[in-house]
Motif scaffolding. Structure first.
Motif, PDB file in Angstrom:
ATOM      1  N   ILE A   1       0.834  -1.207   0.000  1.00  0.00           N
ATOM      2  CA  ILE A   1       0.000   0.000   0.000  1.00  0.00           C
ATOM      3  C   ILE A   1       0.866   1.253   0.000  1.00  0.00           C
ATOM      4  CG2 ILE A   1      -1.610   1.375   1.401  1.00  0.00           C
ATOM      5  CD1 ILE A   1      -2.918  -0.982  -0.095  1.00  0.00           C
ATOM      6  N   LEU A   2       1.921   1.271   0.821  1.00  0.00           N
ATOM      7  CA  LEU A   2       2.775   2.457   0.911  1.00  0.00           C
ATOM      8  C   LEU A   2       3.569   2.698  -0.374  1.00  0.00           C
ATOM      9  CD1 LEU A   2       4.001   2.233   4.596  1.00  0.00           C
ATOM     10  CD2 LEU A   2       2.299   3.798   3.617  1.00  0.00           C
ATOM     11  N   ALA A   3       3.709   1.677  -1.207  1.00  0.00           N
ATOM     12  CA  ALA A   3       4.441   1.840  -2.478  1.00  0.00           C
ATOM     13  C   ALA A   3       3.604   2.581  -3.516  1.00  0.00           C
ATOM     14  CB  ALA A   3       4.859   0.477  -3.014  1.00  0.00           C
ATOM     15  N   ILE A   4       2.319   2.719  -3.268  1.00  0.00           N
ATOM     16  CA  ILE A   4       1.431   3.400  -4.200  1.00  0.00           C
ATOM     17  C   ILE A   4       1.426   4.906  -3.904  1.00  0.00           C
ATOM     18  CG2 ILE A   4      -0.981   3.672  -4.947  1.00  0.00           C
ATOM     19  CD1 ILE A   4      -1.366   0.698  -4.086  1.00  0.00           C
ATOM     20  N   ASN A   5       1.599   5.708  -4.940  1.00  0.00           N
ATOM     21  CA  ASN A   5       1.502   7.166  -4.786  1.00  0.00           C
ATOM     22  C   ASN A   5       0.205   7.601  -5.448  1.00  0.00           C
ATOM     23  OD1 ASN A   5       1.636   9.913  -4.791  1.00  0.00           O
ATOM     24  ND2 ASN A   5       3.640  10.068  -5.732  1.00  0.00           N
ATOM     25  N   PRO A   6      -0.869   7.774  -4.655  1.00  0.00           N
ATOM     26  CA  PRO A   6      -2.160   8.113  -5.255  1.00  0.00           C
ATOM     27  C   PRO A   6      -2.220   9.508  -5.848  1.00  0.00           C
ATOM     28  CG  PRO A   6      -2.314   8.203  -2.880  1.00  0.00           C
ATOM     29  CD  PRO A   6      -0.947   7.669  -3.207  1.00  0.00           C
ATOM     30  N   ARG A   7      -1.243  10.363  -5.536  1.00  0.00           N
ATOM     31  CA  ARG A   7      -1.226  11.727  -6.068  1.00  0.00           C
ATOM     32  C   ARG A   7      -0.338  11.873  -7.289  1.00  0.00           C
ATOM     33  NH1 ARG A   7      -1.696  15.886  -1.091  1.00  0.00           N
ATOM     34  NH2 ARG A   7      -3.331  14.797   0.035  1.00  0.00           N
ATOM     35  N   GLU A   8       0.300  10.780  -7.683  1.00  0.00           N
ATOM     36  CA  GLU A   8       1.183  10.810  -8.844  1.00  0.00           C
ATOM     37  C   GLU A   8       0.374  11.121 -10.096  1.00  0.00           C
ATOM     38  OE1 GLU A   8       4.751   8.059 -10.603  1.00  0.00           O
ATOM     39  OE2 GLU A   8       3.064   7.059  -9.661  1.00  0.00           O
TER      40      GLU A   8
END
Length: 134
Positions: free
Chosen positions: A125-132
């Motif tokens: 989950i932490l590897a995902i950057n939802p604001r990218e």
């Protein structure tokens, strides 16, 4: 009935008297690293962590009693190693809560529930950057 879209809570903002204590606790005990800082790094006004926590420095803030319906009941935090997190938290003078050994109360009154995650789900989950930007 069709669900038009999917959503999730991106962060939760919490008022705290001693922001430095909370920054260090959430980093050193739970590994929640900085995402963004508002103000100087040694005395921030606000501090966002990877993992969805926003700390708002509010001098003089006093939390209402925990049974007050207007106060945040608790934060549920997924951890990759529950026994290690609980052991690390002991040095911070947090209070145990009657709900179980994984429930802790922080000095400003905030209650947290630490929950054992399965496998590598926290890292995934932490590897995902939802604001990218795409």
């Amino acid at each position: 009935m069709t669900t038009p879209q999917k959503s999730y809570v991106e962060h939760v903002a919490v008022r705290v008297q001693d922001i430095q204590w909370h920054i260090h606790f959430f980093y050193e005990v739970l590994g929640m690293d900085v995402r963004e800082i508002d103000g100087p790094t040694d005395a921030p006004n606000q501090y966002w962590t990877l993992g969805g926590l926003q700390l708002m420095h509010t001098p003089g803030f006093t939390a209402p009693p925990s049974n007050d319906a207007g106060w945040l009941a608790h934060l549920g935090i997924m951890v990759q190693d529950l026994p290690a997190a609980l052991q690390a938290a002991q040095a911070w003078g947090v209070k145990p809560l009657p709900q179980g050994s994984n429930w802790l109360q922080l000095p400003d009154g905030l209650a947290i529930e630490l929950i054992q995650a399965s496998g590598t789900s926290v890292a995934d989950i932490l590897a995902i950057n939802p604001r990218e930007k795409p």
